[in-house]
Enzyme design. Structure first.
Site, PDB file in Angstrom:
ATOM      1  N   CYS A 246      -8.930  -1.322  -0.707  1.00 15.85           N
ATOM      2  CA  CYS A 246      -8.739  -1.065   0.734  1.00 15.85           C
ATOM      3  C   CYS A 246      -9.030   0.404   1.025  1.00 15.85           C
ATOM      4  O   CYS A 246      -9.623   0.750   2.059  1.00 15.85           O
ATOM      5  CB  CYS A 246      -7.308  -1.344   1.162  1.00 15.85           C
ATOM      6  SG  CYS A 246      -6.673  -2.946   0.683  1.00 15.85           S
ATOM      7  N   GLU A 371      -5.155   9.398   2.065  1.00 14.94           N
ATOM      8  CA  GLU A 371      -6.281   8.616   1.500  1.00 14.94           C
ATOM      9  C   GLU A 371      -6.857   9.294   0.265  1.00 14.94           C
ATOM     10  O   GLU A 371      -8.053   9.215   0.008  1.00 14.94           O
ATOM     11  CB  GLU A 371      -7.395   8.446   2.546  1.00 14.94           C
ATOM     12  CG  GLU A 371      -6.957   7.739   3.787  1.00 14.94           C
ATOM     13  CD  GLU A 371      -7.094   6.242   3.695  1.00 14.94           C
ATOM     14  OE1 GLU A 371      -7.441   5.751   2.619  1.00 14.94           O
ATOM     15  OE2 GLU A 371      -6.816   5.581   4.700  1.00 14.94           O
TER      16      GLU A 371
HETATM   17  P1  TGC Z   1      -6.915   3.912 -12.752  1.00 14.14           P
HETATM   18  O1  TGC Z   1      -6.464   3.637 -14.144  1.00 14.14           O
HETATM   19  O2  TGC Z   1      -8.063   4.822 -12.527  1.00 14.14           O
HETATM   20  O3  TGC Z   1      -7.255   2.544 -11.993  1.00 14.14           O
HETATM   21  C1  TGC Z   1      -6.354   1.450 -11.999  1.00 14.14           C
HETATM   22  C2  TGC Z   1      -7.148   0.180 -11.744  1.00 14.14           C
HETATM   23  O4  TGC Z   1      -7.760   0.236 -10.449  1.00 14.14           O
HETATM   24  C3  TGC Z   1      -9.198   0.131 -10.584  1.00 14.14           C
HETATM   25  N1  TGC Z   1      -9.769   0.977  -9.553  1.00 14.14           N
HETATM   26  C4  TGC Z   1     -10.308   0.505  -8.426  1.00 14.14           C
HETATM   27  N2  TGC Z   1     -10.531  -0.735  -8.001  1.00 14.14           N
HETATM   28  C5  TGC Z   1     -11.095  -0.895  -6.790  1.00 14.14           C
HETATM   29  N3  TGC Z   1     -11.436   0.139  -6.017  1.00 14.14           N
HETATM   30  C6  TGC Z   1     -11.235   1.410  -6.405  1.00 14.14           C
HETATM   31  N4  TGC Z   1     -11.517   2.425  -5.595  1.00 14.14           N
HETATM   32  C7  TGC Z   1     -10.664   1.649  -7.668  1.00 14.14           C
HETATM   33  N5  TGC Z   1     -10.308   2.753  -8.377  1.00 14.14           N
HETATM   34  C8  TGC Z   1      -9.768   2.329  -9.516  1.00 14.14           C
HETATM   35  C9  TGC Z   1      -9.493   0.580 -11.987  1.00 14.14           C
HETATM   36  O5  TGC Z   1     -10.686   0.067 -12.424  1.00 14.14           O
HETATM   37  C10 TGC Z   1      -8.303   0.004 -12.723  1.00 14.14           C
HETATM   38  O6  TGC Z   1      -8.500  -1.406 -12.865  1.00 14.14           O
HETATM   39  P2  TGC Z   1      -7.863  -2.213 -14.104  1.00 14.14           P
HETATM   40  O7  TGC Z   1      -8.303  -3.600 -13.892  1.00 14.14           O
HETATM   41  O8  TGC Z   1      -8.434  -1.543 -15.336  1.00 14.14           O
HETATM   42  O9  TGC Z   1      -6.364  -2.032 -14.013  1.00 14.14           O
HETATM   43  O10 TGC Z   1      -5.625   4.376 -11.929  1.00 14.14           O
HETATM   44  P3  TGC Z   1      -4.794   5.717 -12.052  1.00 14.14           P
HETATM   45  O11 TGC Z   1      -3.353   5.331 -12.082  1.00 14.14           O
HETATM   46  O12 TGC Z   1      -5.311   6.609 -13.137  1.00 14.14           O
HETATM   47  O13 TGC Z   1      -5.058   6.407 -10.618  1.00 14.14           O
HETATM   48  C11 TGC Z   1      -6.335   6.716 -10.192  1.00 14.14           C
HETATM   49  C12 TGC Z   1      -6.338   7.500  -8.890  1.00 14.14           C
HETATM   50  C13 TGC Z   1      -5.542   8.774  -9.020  1.00 14.14           C
HETATM   51  C14 TGC Z   1      -7.780   7.834  -8.607  1.00 14.14           C
HETATM   52  C15 TGC Z   1      -5.841   6.655  -7.730  1.00 14.14           C
HETATM   53  O14 TGC Z   1      -4.624   6.120  -7.995  1.00 14.14           O
HETATM   54  C16 TGC Z   1      -5.869   7.352  -6.386  1.00 14.14           C
HETATM   55  O15 TGC Z   1      -6.885   7.195  -5.695  1.00 14.14           O
HETATM   56  N6  TGC Z   1      -4.834   8.127  -5.937  1.00 14.14           N
HETATM   57  C17 TGC Z   1      -4.750   8.624  -4.574  1.00 14.14           C
HETATM   58  C18 TGC Z   1      -3.756   7.775  -3.828  1.00 14.14           C
HETATM   59  C19 TGC Z   1      -4.183   7.525  -2.421  1.00 14.14           C
HETATM   60  O16 TGC Z   1      -5.321   7.678  -2.027  1.00 14.14           O
HETATM   61  N7  TGC Z   1      -3.227   7.084  -1.622  1.00 14.14           N
HETATM   62  C20 TGC Z   1      -3.543   6.750  -0.269  1.00 14.14           C
HETATM   63  C21 TGC Z   1      -2.379   6.056   0.380  1.00 14.14           C
HETATM   64  S1  TGC Z   1      -2.813   5.218   1.866  1.00 14.14           S
HETATM   65  C22 TGC Z   1      -3.069   6.434   2.965  1.00 14.14           C
HETATM   66  O17 TGC Z   1      -3.069   7.580   2.699  1.00 14.14           O
HETATM   67  C23 TGC Z   1      -3.347   5.992   4.322  1.00 14.14           C
HETATM   68  S2  TGC Z   1      -3.558   7.245   5.479  1.00 14.14           S
HETATM   69  C24 TGC Z   1      -4.244   6.284   6.651  1.00 14.14           C
HETATM   70  C25 TGC Z   1      -4.504   6.921   7.913  1.00 14.14           C
HETATM   71  O18 TGC Z   1      -3.543   7.263   8.638  1.00 14.14           O
HETATM   72  O19 TGC Z   1      -5.735   7.027   8.243  1.00 14.14           O
HETATM   73  P1  FAD Z   2       1.358  14.615  -4.357  1.00 12.05           P
HETATM   74  O1  FAD Z   2       0.726  13.455  -5.025  1.00 12.05           O
HETATM   75  O2  FAD Z   2       2.748  14.986  -4.750  1.00 12.05           O
HETATM   76  O3  FAD Z   2       0.394  15.873  -4.564  1.00 12.05           O
HETATM   77  C1  FAD Z   2       0.844  17.205  -4.325  1.00 12.05           C
HETATM   78  C2  FAD Z   2      -0.278  18.146  -4.785  1.00 12.05           C
HETATM   79  O4  FAD Z   2      -0.535  17.953  -6.178  1.00 12.05           O
HETATM   80  C3  FAD Z   2      -1.605  17.872  -4.065  1.00 12.05           C
HETATM   81  O5  FAD Z   2      -2.263  19.081  -3.794  1.00 12.05           O
HETATM   82  C4  FAD Z   2      -2.402  17.069  -5.087  1.00 12.05           C
HETATM   83  O6  FAD Z   2      -3.804  17.228  -4.931  1.00 12.05           O
HETATM   84  C5  FAD Z   2      -1.907  17.678  -6.382  1.00 12.05           C
HETATM   85  N1  FAD Z   2      -2.060  16.744  -7.506  1.00 12.05           N
HETATM   86  C6  FAD Z   2      -1.468  15.537  -7.679  1.00 12.05           C
HETATM   87  N2  FAD Z   2      -1.869  14.965  -8.812  1.00 12.05           N
HETATM   88  C7  FAD Z   2      -2.752  15.814  -9.382  1.00 12.05           C
HETATM   89  C8  FAD Z   2      -3.557  15.800 -10.568  1.00 12.05           C
HETATM   90  N3  FAD Z   2      -3.532  14.757 -11.408  1.00 12.05           N
HETATM   91  N4  FAD Z   2      -4.334  16.861 -10.827  1.00 12.05           N
HETATM   92  C9  FAD Z   2      -4.406  17.918  -9.982  1.00 12.05           C
HETATM   93  N5  FAD Z   2      -3.664  18.003  -8.853  1.00 12.05           N
HETATM   94  C10 FAD Z   2      -2.863  16.952  -8.565  1.00 12.05           C
HETATM   95  N6  FAD Z   2       0.315   6.609   2.587  1.00 12.05           N
HETATM   96  C11 FAD Z   2       0.327   5.246   2.734  1.00 12.05           C
HETATM   97  O7  FAD Z   2       0.558   4.519   1.787  1.00 12.05           O
HETATM   98  N7  FAD Z   2       0.099   4.691   3.954  1.00 12.05           N
HETATM   99  C12 FAD Z   2      -0.131   5.424   5.070  1.00 12.05           C
HETATM  100  O8  FAD Z   2      -0.358   4.873   6.149  1.00 12.05           O
HETATM  101  C13 FAD Z   2      -0.132   6.843   4.958  1.00 12.05           C
HETATM  102  N8  FAD Z   2      -0.284   7.623   6.056  1.00 12.05           N
HETATM  103  C14 FAD Z   2      -0.121   8.978   5.954  1.00 12.05           C
HETATM  104  C15 FAD Z   2      -0.082   9.761   7.106  1.00 12.05           C
HETATM  105  C16 FAD Z   2       0.137  11.143   7.017  1.00 12.05           C
HETATM  106  C17 FAD Z   2       0.211  11.965   8.258  1.00 12.05           C
HETATM  107  C18 FAD Z   2       0.260  11.749   5.744  1.00 12.05           C
HETATM  108  C19 FAD Z   2       0.463  13.230   5.623  1.00 12.05           C
HETATM  109  C20 FAD Z   2       0.230  10.982   4.610  1.00 12.05           C
HETATM  110  C21 FAD Z   2       0.065   9.582   4.697  1.00 12.05           C
HETATM  111  N9  FAD Z   2       0.115   8.770   3.546  1.00 12.05           N
HETATM  112  C22 FAD Z   2       0.106   7.404   3.666  1.00 12.05           C
HETATM  113  C23 FAD Z   2       0.447   9.349   2.253  1.00 12.05           C
HETATM  114  C24 FAD Z   2      -0.721  10.052   1.587  1.00 12.05           C
HETATM  115  O9  FAD Z   2      -1.642   9.139   1.074  1.00 12.05           O
HETATM  116  C25 FAD Z   2      -0.140  10.951   0.490  1.00 12.05           C
HETATM  117  O10 FAD Z   2       0.496  12.030   1.145  1.00 12.05           O
HETATM  118  C26 FAD Z   2      -1.214  11.449  -0.481  1.00 12.05           C
HETATM  119  O11 FAD Z   2      -1.754  10.390  -1.230  1.00 12.05           O
HETATM  120  C27 FAD Z   2      -0.686  12.530  -1.418  1.00 12.05           C
HETATM  121  O12 FAD Z   2       0.539  12.163  -1.969  1.00 12.05           O
HETATM  122  P2  FAD Z   2       1.772  13.207  -1.932  1.00 12.05           P
HETATM  123  O13 FAD Z   2       1.922  13.654  -0.515  1.00 12.05           O
HETATM  124  O14 FAD Z   2       2.932  12.537  -2.571  1.00 12.05           O
HETATM  125  O15 FAD Z   2       1.298  14.435  -2.752  1.00 12.05           O
END
Ligand code: TGC
Ligand code: FAD
Length: 392
Positions: A246, A371
């Site tokens: 997603c 994201e």
């Molecule tokens: P890792 O071991 O790399 O991967 C676990 C499993 O996931 C698979 N995979 C993917 N599959 C589909 N699409 C992708 N983009 C994928 N990336 C990885 C991977 O192949 C593996 O599969 P399997 O079958 O081997 O288990 O996982 P990791 O734990 O080392 O973490 C990787 C990392 C750090 C890149 C990932 O977890 C990450 O992207 N972290 C950032 C978290 C994030 O983006 N959170 C967003 C929350 S939602 C949000 O912010 C909404 S804001 C919305 C708004 O208001 O606009």
């Molecule tokens: P952390 O993961 O604690 O990171 C803190 C700092 O450490 C960052 O600078 C990061 O880059 C750094 N860091 C972390 N890991 C590493 C590494 N391995 N190596 C080097 N540096 C590292 N989430 C949802 O699920 N749904 C939503 O709808 C959503 N909406 C959001 C809306 C807003 C306004 C905001 C601010 C956030 C939202 N989020 C949502 C959450 C967002 O995805 C997280 O804030 C983001 O993924 C970072 O997580 P964290 O804030 O816990 O920071």
């Protein structure tokens, strides 16, 4: 706030590459933003409130499920149209684009892609029309960049699931009707569940005092022994790859959205620089201001080309996660730098709500964090090109 005089920059004649449909969709979104978003958005950002009255307009321009097939209420458009809609909405405000991103890519996408036919029919048309609003719960208090460590869990109780845990920083949570929630089962495998407002034990407190994304409602999702019907489980894909899939779609939309915010800052600064006289000349005639403006249009043009090519790859089903990460990271970084430079061109006026720049600048502080943070996307590129993971 001043009247919206926005004129979109197109330095490399990108419009020549868009289809008639792309241009129609984009221009409809552009006009809607000018008419229904620009006049009210500053007031809503100042009072930290999401303007709910624009929900029906967002639905009308196809912002809820642009690429979801029409039989489920979506607009049935391609990925470039989706990107252009996000660009235009974020030109107005990143918080409004957030609402559309979450609804489309983080709620409708998983229901469409991982849900069954019954779930699609029940939820998608209502989400597409804006009758129901959705949220996406992945991030937790102790797990942001590393969602695999999530603690939210559910237990099979025979005739239902029992869900416990908490999600933090959730866009749209305070007013969502449904939430797509990621939780671990008893074996520790991640699954998506559709949780509905009104289920006992489910609450959505709002997060206050944000300096960023003030026109978007952010909150928590709290689950205290919530009984979730078994038919609300998404069974099409499990594991962390399901929510990450997603995110690929939402991050792609953001790579276009950030261009919109940057365009608005550039256009505002260019117009101001031509009109503002200091030392007997428009400040646009000074080399230092020209350097800022020339670099802005160069960076916007590069970002547009990156997003356009990524859109083509997405349409062909060939865009990789790492390519999407690169575009999200580059384009948001580009936009935040342009907002900072544009703010300076306006001098003291740049800090007021008369102009949109400071609001964009503060909004982009969230966009560069959610994201996947700027750092995380760099590490995704690093892993892709070297084969070595530097996350752990
Ligand atoms: P890792 O071991 O790399 O991967 C676990 C499993 O996931 C698979 N995979 C993917 N599959 C589909 N699409 C992708 N983009 C994928 N990336 C990885 C991977 O192949 C593996 O599969 P399997 O079958 O081997 O288990 O996982 P990791 O734990 O080392 O973490 C990787 C990392 C750090 C890149 C990932 O977890 C990450 O992207 N972290 C950032 C978290 C994030 O983006 N959170 C967003 C929350 S939602 C949000 O912010 C909404 S804001 C919305 C708004 O208001 O606009
Ligand atoms: P952390 O993961 O604690 O990171 C803190 C700092 O450490 C960052 O600078 C990061 O880059 C750094 N860091 C972390 N890991 C590493 C590494 N391995 N190596 C080097 N540096 C590292 N989430 C949802 O699920 N749904 C939503 O709808 C959503 N909406 C959001 C809306 C807003 C306004 C905001 C601010 C956030 C939202 N989020 C949502 C959450 C967002 O995805 C997280 O804030 C983001 O993924 C970072 O997580 P964290 O804030 O816990 O920071």
């Amino acid at each position: 706030m001043r009247p919206d005089l926005f004129e979109a920059p197109d330095y490399y004649n990108l419009d020549d590459l868009f289809s008639e449909e792309h241009l129609l969709v984009r221009d409809a979104a552009r006009q809607w933003v000018k008419r229904d978003v620009s006049p009210i958005i500053e007031e809503y950002a100042q009072k930290a409130e999401f303007p709910k009255q624009i929900i029906s307009g967002l639905a009308e321009i196809g912002a809820f499920g642009p690429y979801i097939p029409e039989e489920y209420g979506g607009a049935g458009l391609d990925q470039i149209s989706y990107g252009l809609i996000m660009q235009e909405i974020e030109r107005g405000d990143s918080g409004v684009r957030s609402t559309a991103s979450v609804q489309s890519s983080l709620v409708m996408y998983p229901i469409y892609t991982y849900g069954n036919e019954e779930q699609r029919k029940k939820y998608l048309p209502k989400l597409a029309s804006g009758e129901w609003m959705g949220s996406f719960g992945l991030t937790e208090p102790n797990h942001g960049s590393n969602p695999s460590g999530m603690e939210t869990k559910y237990k099979d109780m025979g005739d239902h699931y029992l869900l416990n845990g908490a999600k933090l920083w959730i866009s749209n949570s305070p007013f969502c009707d449904v939430a797509v929630v990621w939780a671990k089962n008893e074996e520790g495998r991640i699954h998506g569940l559709i949780v509905e407002r009104g289920m006992e034990g489910f609450s959505t407190p709002e997060t206050h005092n944000k300096w960023s994304l003030r026109a978007s409602a952010t909150g928590e999702l709290i689950f205290s022994d919530v009984k979730v019907p078994k038919e609300n489980l998404l069974t099409g894909k499990t594991g962390l790859g399901a929510p990450l899939g997603c995110l690929d779609s939402a991050r792609y939309g953001i790579s276009w959205g950030a261009i919109g915010a940057a365009m608005d800052c550039y256009d505002t600064a260019l117009r101001y620089a031509k009109e503002r006289i200091q030392f007997g000349k428009p400040i646009a005639a000074f080399q230092l201001q020209q350097k800022k403006l020339a670099e802005m249009i160069t960076e916007i043009t590069k970002a547009q080309l990156l997003a356009f090519r990524l859109g083509q790859l997405k349409n062909e089903g060939r865009a990789t996660t790492a390519q999407i990460s690169m575009a999200k990271r580059n384009n948001v970084d580009m936009a935040i730098k342009i907002a900072r430079e544009a703010r300076q061109i306006l001098g003291g006026m740049g800090i007021t709500g008369e102009y949109s720049i400071m609001r964009h600048m503060m909004n982009l502080e969230s966009v560069i964090t959610y994201e996947g943070t700027h750092d995380i996307h760099l590490l995704i590129t690093g892993l892709d090109i070297t084969g070595h993971s530097a996350f752990k």
